[in-house]
Every structure is written in structure tokens, then in C-alpha cells.
Design an enzyme around this catalytic site. Structure first.
Site, short mmCIF file in Angstrom:
data_model
loop_
_atom_site.label_atom_id
_atom_site.label_comp_id
_atom_site.label_asym_id
_atom_site.label_seq_id
_atom_site.Cartn_x
_atom_site.Cartn_y
_atom_site.Cartn_z
N HIS A 136 0.83 -1.21 0.00
CA HIS A 136 0.00 0.00 0.00
C HIS A 136 0.87 1.25 0.00
O HIS A 136 2.04 1.21 0.34
CB HIS A 136 -0.92 0.02 1.22
CG HIS A 136 -0.18 0.18 2.52
ND1 HIS A 136 0.55 -0.84 3.09
CD2 HIS A 136 -0.04 1.26 3.35
CE1 HIS A 136 1.09 -0.42 4.21
NE2 HIS A 136 0.76 0.86 4.40
N ASP A 138 0.52 5.15 1.84
CA ASP A 138 -0.18 5.63 3.03
C ASP A 138 -1.40 6.46 2.62
O ASP A 138 -1.32 7.36 1.79
CB ASP A 138 0.75 6.46 3.91
CG ASP A 138 1.76 5.59 4.64
OD1 ASP A 138 1.46 4.40 4.87
OD2 ASP A 138 2.85 6.08 4.97
N HIS A 287 4.59 0.14 -0.11
CA HIS A 287 5.45 -0.57 0.83
C HIS A 287 4.67 -1.68 1.52
O HIS A 287 3.44 -1.70 1.51
CB HIS A 287 6.08 0.38 1.85
CG HIS A 287 5.09 1.11 2.71
ND1 HIS A 287 4.43 2.26 2.29
CD2 HIS A 287 4.65 0.88 3.97
CE1 HIS A 287 3.63 2.69 3.24
NE2 HIS A 287 3.75 1.87 4.27
N ARG A 304 5.69 7.79 13.12
CA ARG A 304 5.48 8.23 11.74
C ARG A 304 5.03 9.67 11.69
O ARG A 304 4.15 10.09 12.44
CB ARG A 304 4.42 7.34 11.09
CG ARG A 304 4.08 7.73 9.65
CD ARG A 304 3.10 6.76 9.02
NE ARG A 304 1.75 6.92 9.51
CZ ARG A 304 0.68 6.30 9.01
NH1 ARG A 304 0.84 5.44 8.01
NH2 ARG A 304 -0.52 6.50 9.50
#
Length: 331
Positions: A136, A138, A287, A304
């Protein structure tokens, strides 16, 4: 621009000279994607020349890695601000630091299954209906997905827990010319919760998805706003349907494209250590988070920060369109 959609302005020799002048070393680690950057202390702040080198390396190699860094939450956010405006997510879990709204902690995701009456492993199993499902970008269901993500490792297991990225510009360029031409005119719906297998009876996660739907129609090939590269904008996590095609046609073509996008030669795998930082272009990569460390029982705590992105545009110049639950700039 080359005929396969690859921008021609990349100049590795010029980038190497600029890196040396800034006191940095950029060392590619795989043929199409990934580079280590050495010679910088991110906690000490960056000068303009270093920012320029790192930005160029992210655009060239799609994901760059820094090791042995001493960033805290404040330093993480300050580093991110040198490259864009950090996203402030509306919903975070209890593990994320309350004083830094830009920072999300991966331990939050371990809470999600429990919120809906499931163990975390069951929740993952019901969401991943194919072997490639976990790949996917983000927040790809948004009409303006983040431009970039900066992920910092705090605690990691001694082995396992690696992350893998794939270069979607290289994947598009690797398609045959007739297929490139065909997919460049297509668009696809990206939707949160695609492929989830409901539990028998009342399923709290299904009710959550219905109450918080997010979906957008994106070009299947987007033009990168900075490099001009054509990017195969496909992933296994959000893509619902290629618009205008039957479900059978759509499924076959998506399977082909996702298999192409995740070919090993377009990927790089990173072994995390405490203090490692990965900075990737969310517009040109997908990723895969690790699934080989849960049985170890050792915490893997990551932090993150994402950078605000733009609305993708296709080869024909048409922008993505929101379907539900999303509009540019609103989180």
C-alpha cells in the site's frame, strides 16, 4: 521525458557532487530504489544544501535511509518541516504522543482489532484477502494522499520486522509499450476497507467502515508533480475497481499490474535498528509492513510523520476525484 515515462533530468554525477559539497554521502542500495545517506546528524538540524541533497535523493531513489539517529518527537517533526507541511491526523490511538499531534505511533495499530472485538491477528487476517493485499501507499483512499512519510524506529526485534518498498515509476516503465498505453488512460476507485471479510453476525468493524467511508477515483497512472515521471498508481490495500471495466476484467488487470509493481527487482528491503529513519516518496512507492515478527513477542515501536500531499493528476491532466469521506486538506 523518455518514451517510457521516465524523467530525464536525473544526473547521478551532479547529485554525487552536490552531496559531497554538503558533507553527505548517498549510497544506492538496490538497482531501482533505496539509498543510504551518511554524514548527517538529523537532530542537529540541516542547512539548505543538505536539505537539497536529501530532497533530490528521495526523488531519485524513492526511499532513503538514515542510521544511528537520535531524533525525539520534536526533532522528528522539525526534520519533516524542512521538506513540507506535516499532516495532523484527526484520529490517533492512545500510544501516540499527546503533545505532538503530527506524530503517530505504530503501537496504535495493535489497539484496532481490540476496538472491534478481535485479536489483532484476526483483524489482519480478515483484511488481507490476497497475498499482495498488504502492499500500500499511506492513506491512498484519500483524494490527496500524503506526499511523503518519515518513519523512525524506537524499539525493534533483533531479527525480523523488515519493511519493503517498491518503485512504481520503474514498474510502469517496465511494462510493454502497448500495456503502458492502455493503462495510462484508466482510472480506479481506491476505497478504505476493500476486501475485508466480515465476521459472522454483527461485525463492529463493518459498522465502523460504513460510518467512516473514504474513497476516491485516482488515475491508474499518475504524473509525478516534481519529477514528471509516470507512476503505476496501484496497490493491494485500497484499490476497489478499475472504472468502466467489468469486475472480471478489472480483477485480472489489477492482478497483473500489482504483480508487476512488486517484482523483486523493483524493491528494496530494510533492516531496522533503533534510531533508524526511513524517508519515502509516498507518491511513487508502495510498501509492505512486516508480518514475520508478531510471534517473537518483542515490541516493535515506530513513529510516523507524513507530509501533506497534492491531488494526483493523470497523463491526460485530469485530477483525482473524491467519492466519499475525503476532500483536499481536511484530515
Amino acid at each position: 521525458m523518455t518514451t517510457d515515462g521516465r524523467a530525464t533530468h536525473f544526473d547521478d554525477l551532479a547529485d554525487e557532487k552536490a552531496a559531497g559539497a554538503a558533507g553527505l554521502e548517498v549510497r544506492p542500495v538496490a538497482g531501482h530504489i533505496g539509498a543510504d545517506i551518511e554524514g548527517v546528524d538529523l537532530a542537529a538540524g540541516l542547512d539548505a544544501a543538505q536539505v537539497a541533497v536529501i530532497r533530490a535523493a528521495v526523488l531519485r531513489w524513492k526511499v532513503v535511509f538514515f542510521r544511528g539517529q537520535r531524533l525525539d518527537h520534536a526533532g522528528h517533526v522539525a526534520f519533516a518541516r524542512r521538506f513540507g507541511e506535516p499532516v495532523v491526523p484527526r484520529r490517533r490511538g492512545s500510544a501516540s504522543p499527546p503533545d505532538f499531534p503530527e506524530v503517530e505511533t505504530t503501537a496504535d495499530r495493535l489497539e484496532l482489532g481490540g476496538k472491534f472485538g478481535m485479536e489483532h491477528e484476526e483483524w489482519l487476517r480478515r483484511r488481507r484477502h490476497t497475498l499482495l493485499r498488504g502492499w500500500h501507499c499511506d492513506h491512498g483512499a484519500r483524494v490527496d494522499p500524503p506526499a511523503a512519510t518519515i518513519l523512525r524506529a524506537e524499539t525493534v526485534p533483533p531479527y525480523g520486522g523488515d519493511t519493503t518498498w517498491s518503485n512504481l515509476a520503474a514498474a510502469y516503465a517496465g511494462l510493454s509499450a502497448p500495456v503502458r498505453e492502455f493503462v495510462a488512460g484508466l482510472r480506479a476507485e481506491h476505497r478504505l476497507g476493500v476486501g475485508y471479510q466480515p465476521r459472522p453476525g454483527d461485525d463492529a468493524y463493518v459498522r465502523h467502515l460504513l460510518d467512516h467511508q473514504v474513497a476516491s477515483v485516482h488515475p491508474l497512472v499518475r504524473v509525478h508533480p516534481e519529477t514528471g515521471e509516470r507512476v503505476l498508481y496501484v496497490n493491494g490495500y485500497y484499490v476497489e475497481q478499475i472504472t468502466g471495466l467489468s469486475r472480471a476484467e478489472s480483477a485480472a488487470i489489477l492482478d497483473l499490474l500489482l504483480a508487476e509493481a512488486t517484482r523483486p527487482e523493483y524493491t528494496v528491503r530494510f533492516r531496522w535498528e533503533p534510531g533508524s529513519v526511513a524517508f519515502w516518496d509516498n507518491r511513487a512507492t508502495i510498501h509492505l509492513a512486516p508480518s514475520d515478527n508478531a510471534h517473537l513477542g518483542i515490541p516493535r515501536t515506530m513513529h510516523r510523520v507524513m507530509l501533506t500531499g497534492d491531488v494526483p493528476a493523470g497523463v491526460d491532466g485530469r485530477p483525482s476525484q473524491p467519492v466519499t469521506g475525503t476532500e483536499p486538506g481536511r484530515w
